[in-house]
Design a protein around this motif. Structure first.
Motif, PDB file in Angstrom:
ATOM      1  N   LYS A 136       0.853  -1.181   0.000  1.00  0.00           N
ATOM      2  CA  LYS A 136       0.000   0.000   0.000  1.00  0.00           C
ATOM      3  C   LYS A 136       0.892   1.234   0.000  1.00  0.00           C
ATOM      4  N   PRO A 170      -3.381   6.678  -4.793  1.00  0.00           N
ATOM      5  CA  PRO A 170      -3.820   5.755  -5.841  1.00  0.00           C
ATOM      6  C   PRO A 170      -3.262   6.142  -7.208  1.00  0.00           C
ATOM      7  N   GLY A 171      -3.485   5.282  -8.203  1.00  0.00           N
ATOM      8  CA  GLY A 171      -3.215   5.626  -9.599  1.00  0.00           C
ATOM      9  C   GLY A 171      -1.772   5.570 -10.037  1.00  0.00           C
ATOM     10  N   ASN A 207      -4.584  -6.369  -8.906  1.00  0.00           N
ATOM     11  CA  ASN A 207      -4.450  -6.973  -7.583  1.00  0.00           C
ATOM     12  C   ASN A 207      -5.683  -7.773  -7.176  1.00  0.00           C
ATOM     13  N   SER A 208      -6.691  -7.813  -8.057  1.00  0.00           N
ATOM     14  CA  SER A 208      -7.903  -8.565  -7.730  1.00  0.00           C
ATOM     15  C   SER A 208      -7.629 -10.055  -7.568  1.00  0.00           C
ATOM     16  N   ASN A 214     -11.407  -6.447  -0.860  1.00  0.00           N
ATOM     17  CA  ASN A 214     -11.703  -5.188  -0.201  1.00  0.00           C
ATOM     18  C   ASN A 214     -13.159  -5.194   0.257  1.00  0.00           C
ATOM     19  N   PRO A 225     -17.432  -1.254  -7.882  1.00  0.00           N
ATOM     20  CA  PRO A 225     -17.013  -1.198  -9.294  1.00  0.00           C
ATOM     21  C   PRO A 225     -18.206  -1.199 -10.239  1.00  0.00           C
ATOM     22  N   SER A 237     -12.652   4.812  -1.977  1.00  0.00           N
ATOM     23  CA  SER A 237     -12.127   4.285  -3.235  1.00  0.00           C
ATOM     24  C   SER A 237     -10.623   4.488  -3.332  1.00  0.00           C
ATOM     25  N   GLU A 238     -10.151   5.638  -2.857  1.00  0.00           N
ATOM     26  CA  GLU A 238      -8.712   5.880  -2.849  1.00  0.00           C
ATOM     27  C   GLU A 238      -7.982   4.844  -2.003  1.00  0.00           C
ATOM     28  N   ASN A 294      -7.773   1.623  -3.921  1.00  0.00           N
ATOM     29  CA  ASN A 294      -6.937   1.705  -5.118  1.00  0.00           C
ATOM     30  C   ASN A 294      -5.500   2.112  -4.828  1.00  0.00           C
ATOM     31  N   SER A 295      -5.148   2.213  -3.538  1.00  0.00           N
ATOM     32  CA  SER A 295      -3.758   2.522  -3.187  1.00  0.00           C
ATOM     33  C   SER A 295      -2.973   1.257  -2.856  1.00  0.00           C
ATOM     34  N   TYR A 304      -1.159  -2.065  -4.361  1.00  0.00           N
ATOM     35  CA  TYR A 304      -0.560  -2.407  -5.646  1.00  0.00           C
ATOM     36  C   TYR A 304       0.098  -3.789  -5.586  1.00  0.00           C
TER      37      TYR A 304
END
Length: 363
Positions: free
Chosen positions: A74, A84-85, A118-119, A124, A157, A312-313, A316-317, A319
């Protein structure tokens, strides 16, 4: 000073909707930080990377023959806010073998470095907890339903995936956390449950806020334990909405805050307060990751949207960074350092891996 700068930036970004201040109709934000290095440690001084503004917290790592190294981590800043991103070209890989005086840079291109979905290893879970005591149902029920539906649409999602799940609970003055919708990855189930909220769901005017916090945290801990099995990693978010203070007095404030403070570090806590009767200090401590306070019901959707963005951040943080190592069998245990750059900010973390059995090529 950093906190005030951040608050000012948030106020500016929401200037079309609200203004920052102390008026009753203002939306106020509380940012709370914290971070750690997870399984990693600070990088060796020989790399001379200096102090970092970003924190890489390793959650898991493993190797796959013939030579792939996978690190799941993370990224947050030093205030604890998620980052994120990020993309693979923002990372630099350093390796150090047993005969190396310091680390050598590994080309991300030649090593086929990539950020993988990472799914495949990540779960989550989000727990949304709504205050449905009589004061809410009689004055702001429709606004809360609209805001909650917007929250679900923003966090879940676009396409249903079992890696992202949400459960919705509600509370009043009873010593119970009621189920509105069990944990599910199907967005429409959640929306249908929210639509079904009506004025008859509760007639209890009291508020067992501290009990709800304690019970929601226990549920998040159990979900996290259940999702962190079979080589999968889990994270969770608890989002609590209320329009008042604890009135039931079933549990103490200290017990609720201790439960939050001692929770698993992979559980993020958010709070949303509505109206003039809330205790912003307590709600800020309950929502230790981020908290939002709305002065009136018309601002509920804005505040829920802001929290949904933060949730959401967080998700999505995380990886899954993978690359093909040039180390080979016989190298033994090797040191690995990963540096990330995002604008003018950078951070790094160090760990180890064993290259036993590594050969040419990589999946």
């Amino acid at each position: 000073m950093k906190l005030y700068i951040k608050l000012a930036a948030i106020c500016f970004s929401l200037a079309l909707f609200v203004s920052c201040g102390n008026a009753d109709d203002d939306v106020e934000f509380g940012v709370n930080g914290g971070g750690d290095l997870g399984l990693g440690k600070p990088v060796d001084d020989c790399l001379n990377l200096g102090d970092g503004e970003l924190v890489l917290s390793i959650q898991d790592q493993y190797t796959t023959l013939p030579g792939k190294v996978s690190i799941f981590f993370k990224v947050s800043d030093t205030d604890g806010d998620p980052v994120p991103g990020l993309t693979a070209n923002q990372f630099t890989i350093y390796e150090q073998g047993r005969n190396d005086a310091c680390f050598s840079t590994i080309s991300t291109t030649e090593s086929f470095a990539r950020i993988s979905p990472n799914s495949q290893i990540f779960n989550n879970n989000t727990i949304l907890v709504l205050d449905l005591s009589n004061s809410v149902l009689s004055s702001s029920m429709e606004e809360l339903k609209t805001a909650s539906a917007s929250f679900v649409n923003n966090v879940m999602p676009a396409s249903d995936t079992e890696s992202f799940k949400m459960a919705i609970y509600w509370f009043d003055g009873e010593d119970k956390l009621h189920v509105l919708n069990e944990l599910t990855y199907v967005k429409q189930e959640l929306l249908t449950s929210i639509d079904g909220i009506n004025a008859n769901i509760s007639n209890d005017p009291s508020t067992d806020l501290y009990g709800a916090v304690i019970k929601a945290t226990d549920k998040a801990e159990k979900l996290l334990a259940a999702s962190t099995t079979n080589d999968r990693i889990g994270a969770a978010s608890v989002v609590i909405f209320t329009d008042g203070t604890d009135q039931a007095s079933r549990y103490t404030q200290s017990a609720a805050l201790k439960k939050v403070d001692n929770a698993n570090k992979n559980i993020a806590f958010f709070s949303i307060g509505l109206g003039a009767e809330i205790d912003t200090d307590v709600l800020g401590k309950i929502g230790k990751t981020f908290s939002v306070f709305a002065g009136n019901k018309e601002q509920l959707e804005t505040t829920f949207n802001d929290i949904s963005f933060r949730v959401s951040e967080q998700a999505n943080s995380f990886y899954l960074f993978e690359y093909c190592s040039p180390k080979r069998d016989g190298s033994g245990e090797n040191n690995l350092a990963i540096q990330v750059k995002e604008g003018n900010r950078q951070g790094a973390v160090q760990t180890k891996f064993n290259a036993k059995g590594f050969t040419g090529g990589c999946e």
